[in-house]
Design a protein around this motif. Structure first.
Motif, PDB file in Angstrom:
ATOM      1  N   ILE A   1      -5.301  -9.957  -0.565  1.00  0.00           N
ATOM      2  CA  ILE A   1      -4.505  -8.769  -1.300  1.00  0.00           C
ATOM      3  C   ILE A   1      -3.774  -9.110  -2.441  1.00  0.00           C
ATOM      4  O   ILE A   1      -3.768  -8.450  -3.545  1.00  0.00           O
ATOM      5  CB  ILE A   1      -3.809  -7.394  -0.342  1.00  0.00           C
ATOM      6  CG1 ILE A   1      -3.382  -6.449  -1.067  1.00  0.00           C
ATOM      7  CG2 ILE A   1      -2.677  -8.128   0.275  1.00  0.00           C
ATOM      8  CD1 ILE A   1      -4.651  -5.308  -1.850  1.00  0.00           C
TER       9      ILE A   1
ATOM     10  N   GLY B   1      -2.319   1.521   7.389  1.00  0.00           N
ATOM     11  CA  GLY B   1      -1.544   1.932   6.165  1.00  0.00           C
ATOM     12  C   GLY B   1      -0.656   0.649   5.900  1.00  0.00           C
ATOM     13  O   GLY B   1       0.735   0.719   5.755  1.00  0.00           O
ATOM     14  N   ASP B   2      -1.250  -0.322   5.391  1.00  0.00           N
ATOM     15  CA  ASP B   2      -0.552  -1.617   5.165  1.00  0.00           C
ATOM     16  C   ASP B   2      -1.595  -2.447   4.366  1.00  0.00           C
ATOM     17  O   ASP B   2      -2.501  -2.862   4.826  1.00  0.00           O
ATOM     18  CB  ASP B   2       0.036  -2.214   6.460  1.00  0.00           C
ATOM     19  CG  ASP B   2       1.018  -3.405   6.175  1.00  0.00           C
ATOM     20  OD1 ASP B   2       2.111  -3.175   6.404  1.00  0.00           O
ATOM     21  OD2 ASP B   2       0.619  -4.548   5.670  1.00  0.00           O
ATOM     22  N   SER B   3      -1.091  -3.050   3.131  1.00  0.00           N
ATOM     23  CA  SER B   3      -2.027  -3.923   2.563  1.00  0.00           C
ATOM     24  C   SER B   3      -2.496  -5.058   3.297  1.00  0.00           C
ATOM     25  O   SER B   3      -3.424  -5.720   2.792  1.00  0.00           O
ATOM     26  CB  SER B   3      -1.436  -4.062   1.021  1.00  0.00           C
ATOM     27  OG  SER B   3      -0.188  -4.810   1.268  1.00  0.00           O
TER      28      SER B   3
ATOM     29  N   GLY C   1      -6.390  -2.331   3.769  1.00  0.00           N
ATOM     30  CA  GLY C   1      -5.173  -1.308   3.728  1.00  0.00           C
ATOM     31  C   GLY C   1      -5.447  -0.187   3.132  1.00  0.00           C
ATOM     32  O   GLY C   1      -6.109   0.037   2.190  1.00  0.00           O
ATOM     33  N   ILE C   2      -4.698   0.987   3.476  1.00  0.00           N
ATOM     34  CA  ILE C   2      -5.020   2.061   2.830  1.00  0.00           C
ATOM     35  C   ILE C   2      -3.661   2.945   2.927  1.00  0.00           C
ATOM     36  O   ILE C   2      -2.538   2.503   3.332  1.00  0.00           O
ATOM     37  CB  ILE C   2      -5.715   3.351   3.805  1.00  0.00           C
ATOM     38  CG1 ILE C   2      -5.030   3.264   5.249  1.00  0.00           C
ATOM     39  CG2 ILE C   2      -7.183   2.557   3.857  1.00  0.00           C
ATOM     40  CD1 ILE C   2      -6.157   4.145   6.356  1.00  0.00           C
ATOM     41  N   GLY C   3      -3.469   4.111   2.106  1.00  0.00           N
ATOM     42  CA  GLY C   3      -2.443   4.771   1.760  1.00  0.00           C
ATOM     43  C   GLY C   3      -1.994   5.797   2.974  1.00  0.00           C
ATOM     44  O   GLY C   3      -2.949   5.929   3.871  1.00  0.00           O
TER      45      GLY C   3
ATOM     46  N   SER D   1       0.955  -1.123   0.033  1.00  0.00           N
ATOM     47  CA  SER D   1       0.138   0.066  -0.154  1.00  0.00           C
ATOM     48  C   SER D   1       0.925   1.491  -0.001  1.00  0.00           C
ATOM     49  O   SER D   1       0.295   2.316   0.067  1.00  0.00           O
ATOM     50  CB  SER D   1      -0.842   0.247   1.198  1.00  0.00           C
ATOM     51  OG  SER D   1      -0.100   0.145   2.421  1.00  0.00           O
TER      52      SER D   1
ATOM     53  N   ASN E   1      -4.664   5.949  -3.885  1.00  0.00           N
ATOM     54  CA  ASN E   1      -3.469   6.776  -3.568  1.00  0.00           C
ATOM     55  C   ASN E   1      -3.149   7.981  -4.499  1.00  0.00           C
ATOM     56  O   ASN E   1      -2.807   9.065  -4.254  1.00  0.00           O
ATOM     57  CB  ASN E   1      -2.019   5.967  -3.106  1.00  0.00           C
ATOM     58  CG  ASN E   1      -2.320   5.211  -1.920  1.00  0.00           C
ATOM     59  OD1 ASN E   1      -3.057   5.374  -1.185  1.00  0.00           O
ATOM     60  ND2 ASN E   1      -1.354   4.139  -1.788  1.00  0.00           N
TER      61      ASN E   1
ATOM     62  N   ARG F   1      -8.863  -5.596  -1.797  1.00  0.00           N
ATOM     63  CA  ARG F   1      -8.616  -4.945  -0.708  1.00  0.00           C
ATOM     64  C   ARG F   1      -9.077  -5.520   0.619  1.00  0.00           C
ATOM     65  O   ARG F   1      -8.322  -5.580   1.673  1.00  0.00           O
ATOM     66  CB  ARG F   1      -9.210  -3.197  -0.552  1.00  0.00           C
ATOM     67  CG  ARG F   1      -8.092  -2.687  -1.352  1.00  0.00           C
ATOM     68  CD  ARG F   1      -8.904  -1.159  -1.344  1.00  0.00           C
ATOM     69  NE  ARG F   1      -8.216  -0.382  -0.611  1.00  0.00           N
ATOM     70  CZ  ARG F   1      -8.623   1.129  -0.379  1.00  0.00           C
ATOM     71  NH1 ARG F   1      -9.489   1.615  -1.285  1.00  0.00           N
ATOM     72  NH2 ARG F   1      -8.173   1.926   0.417  1.00  0.00           N
TER      73      ARG F   1
END
Lengths: 217, 473
Positions: free
Chosen positions: B230, B133-135, B149-151, A91, A119, B235
């Motif tokens: 993922i 913040g982790d896939s 997960g997010i950026g 990510s 993103n 996601r």
């Protein structure tokens, strides 16, 4: 965030599917606590002969002359053309920061991984989805013509070639609006503070365990 | 009206508002934070003079960058040699102190990989929305939660607003029909799924895993499956709540207190897809047909059963795929049609958010007992997922069995899954790894990763090449 309206740029062909975010920016550079400075290590493993470290002077490293970013005809490129499932894997938003820091404003591919796609919009990078047949055609145009460039118009949602072809692309209306105006998502969401508070109050009644102030441990 | 899927139910319960285009503000219950993807988010909050919306929703831990050797772990952050890594972990310390957040620091027994410690602490509960913040946040879907997960921009957004701007995904159900054979593990199931649908097969979907092959699994196994959703492009992966889920959650530090327990369990009983729910796509695999899996290429979809041969690009019709196979074989140093069991291994890594929980360590120790790591193996290491997993394993004597067999027994962290710390492959080295990604350079530039289960990793360590782990017990 910078506004995105119209962009014209030279196309860089990266003819690979499943380009992952580890390839876009290798892990050793994720130790940085900043948002900038990642451009010089974009595609690091492919771009340089030997593995790099964050504290190196990257201008002194031996480059892999076969790699597209090192070929003079693509030096000024700002539109990256690639294959399906671009940006898969981790990510890390550092991947988007590396692309934008390098000067990439647009990516064109048949498909993207979800997190990377998301993103991109937060950083003024426009990921465009075009059909595989069109992407194929663009790859051959780039190969045929040095300095091949495209014009991307977000308002009209079109990619235009210099010989007058136009390719339409889809984009979510909220994302388009945010990009065109360079809006800050957090500021927009905070306009709905009352709705969030209302939701929380109701939810806390239903499921108080979700709102514990601290653990029992 | 048709019924709802599990994803529909959790989504509906978290919608704060939706605009005409379908763009939704989704409320987030739990936010896990680590050192790599958070510093720029904290910086963004400071620059805009914003505070955190709900501090208690956050649990922070350093994991990606921490050393795993005991000589570097006795002294907190002072023991970290790499100044850049050290600064990042100190930055997390500073941010957690300044914003008054709960952090399990590097020398806390509760420290470990974020996706191991969250569930271990009961910080992940059924029905929750979870982000990090982790896939590999998809792991937590194993609890009947919606986790993805997010950026870093989204990390900042959730910190400031407790919401995520999201559009609803589509629903996919993957059914493992019937039980899997003895010795076939959760890792084999999920690798087989990715082999079938591809690394982009789940893009745009929330995947619900179902069927007897899934419900038979422990929570540890279910986390392994959801963790790799993922790698199939989704996601979020998720599994319905049942008694296994509820038993796991009970009595953990963040779990509902006694006065809320019955209400919670009562609500959780509904966390399954209705019998008349409609999925946009349904995929089935026959559990009995799944064998131990090994990846041969540079994408998790490049995977085969142990009794197969490496593919031949000349047999591939699709030109893009053919080029990808050729490039992968070249990078991996493999020949077309080579037997998987003829591939020799240099290093073995057992760990990562996919396979470092107590059940994984028990499985590894079971196979390693009385055996020796082959003389051609340069390094075989076991990195437990958390301080508490390590403690439990040591209580059971598993560390001694593994050390006796020739494995190194390390301190918890992400370690060689992504090689941000000192644990990495040298160029050309081949690794049997229980992690989740076999991308080029993932475990070190030029390193060659083969993804396997803990049992298959131990079998490879003992024989010095890949072999069917089912012959070992």
């Amino acid at each position: 965030m910078d506004k995105f309206t119209v962009h014209q740029g030279v196309v860089i062909p990266l003819d690979r599917s499943n380009v992952d975010t580890d390839a876009i920016i290798p892990k050793q550079y994720l130790k940085s606590i900043k948002r900038s400075g990642f451009g010089v290590t974009l595609f690091d493993d492919w771009r340089y002969v030997k593995a790099g470290e964050p504290d190196m002077d990257h201008s002194k490293r031996e480059i892999n002359t076969d790699f597209v970013l090192n070929q003079s005809r693509y030096k000024s490129g700002s539109i990256l053309l690639s294959r399906e499932n671009f940006g898969c894997g981790s990510s890390r938003e550092h991947a988007v920061w590396a692309l934008t820091d390098y000067g990439i404003r647009v990516v064109i591919a048949p498909s993207y991984a979800d997190i990377f796609f998301n993103n991109s919009f937060k950083n003024g990078l426009l990921p465009i989805v075009l059909e595989e047949s069109i992407v194929d055609k663009l790859f051959s145009s780039v190969a045929d013509e040095t300095g091949y460039s495209l014009i991307v118009n977000l308002e009209t949602q079109q990619v235009a070639t210099h010989d007058g072809e136009h390719y339409h692309f889809e984009i979510d209306t909220f994302r388009k609006h945010s990009l065109l105006n360079g809006l800050d998502d957090i500021g927009l969401t905070l306009q709905h503070t009352a709705s969030i508070r209302d939701y929380e109050a109701k939810r806390q009644q239903e499921a108080p365990w979700l709102f514990y102030e601290e653990s029992e441990g | 009206m048709t019924g709802k899927t599990l994803y529909d139910k959790i989504w509906d319960a978290h919608v704060v508002r939706e605009d005409a285009s379908g763009s939704t503000l989704l409320y987030i219950d739990r936010h896990l934070v680590h050192e790599v993807t958070s510093p720029q988010a904290f910086e963004g909050l400071r620059l805009a003079d914003r505070n955190l919306w709900r501090k208690a929703s956050i649990v922070a831990v350093p994991d990606h960058n921490v050393p795993t050797t005991s000589e570097h772990r006795g002294n907190g952050t002072a023991g970290i040699d790499d100044p850049v890594a050290k600064l990042q972990i100190e930055t997390l310390n500073d941010n957690c102190r300044d914003f008054k957040l709960t952090q399990f620091k590097i020398d806390d027994i509760r420290q470990g990989i974020v996706h191991v410690i969250g569930p271990e602490q009961g910080a992940i509960l059924p029905g929750m929305t979870v982000v990090c913040g982790d896939s590999h946040t998809s792991t937590h879907g194993a609890f009947g939660a919606l986790a993805h997960g997010i950026g870093t921009s989204e990390v900042e957004h959730v910190m400031a607003t407790q919401c995520l701007i999201q559009k609803k995904m589509q629903n996919m159900q993957i059914v493992i029909k019937g039980s899997v054979a003895k010795g076939v593990t959760a890792k084999d199931i999920v690798l087989a799924i990715i082999g079938k649908i591809g690394t982009a097969g789940g893009t745009g979907y929330a995947i619900e895993f179902a069927g007897k092959g899934i419900t038979d699994l422990s929570m540890e196994g279910r986390m392994t499956v959801c963790n790799m959703a993922i790698e199939a492009g989704a996601r979020a992966g998720m599994i319905a709540v049942d008694q296994t889920t509820i038993d796991y959650v009970k009595g953990r530090p963040y779990s509902p207190k006694a006065e809320h327990w019955d209400t919670a369990v009562n609500q959780w009983q509904d966390l399954h897809s209705d019998s008349d729910a409609v999925f946009d796509q349904v995929i089935s695999l026959n559990g009995a047909e799944i064998k131990p899996q090994v990846t041969w290429g540079t994408s998790p979809e490049m995977v085969l059963a142990i009794d197969k041969n490496v593919p031949d690009p000349s047999q591939e019709q699709d030109p893009v795929k053919r080029v990808a196979i050729e490039a992968a074989l070249e990078y991996m140093g493999l020949e077309a049609n080579q037997a998987m069991t003829d591939i020799r291994v240099d290093k073995v890594f057992i760990g990562s958010c996919t396979n470092s929980r107590i059940e994984d360590i028990r499985e590894a120790a079971k196979l390693a007992k009385g055996a020796k790591v082959s003389s051609n193996i340069l390094l075989a290491m076991v990195v437990p997922g958390s301080g508490l997993v390590k403690q439990q394993a040591e209580k059971e004597g598993l560390d001694k069995i593994l050390i006796e067999a020739g494995f190194e027994w390390r301190e918890p962290g992400c370690s060689m899954c992504l090689a941000m710390n000192a644990d990495k492959l040298e160029s050309g080295e081949r690794c049997a790894s229980t992690s989740n990604r076999n991308f080029e350079g993932r475990q070190g530039q030029g390193g060659r990763t083969h993804l396997v289960s803990p049992a298959m990793a131990v079998a490879a360590a003992i024989h010095g090449r890949f072999t069917d782990s089912r012959g070992e017990v």
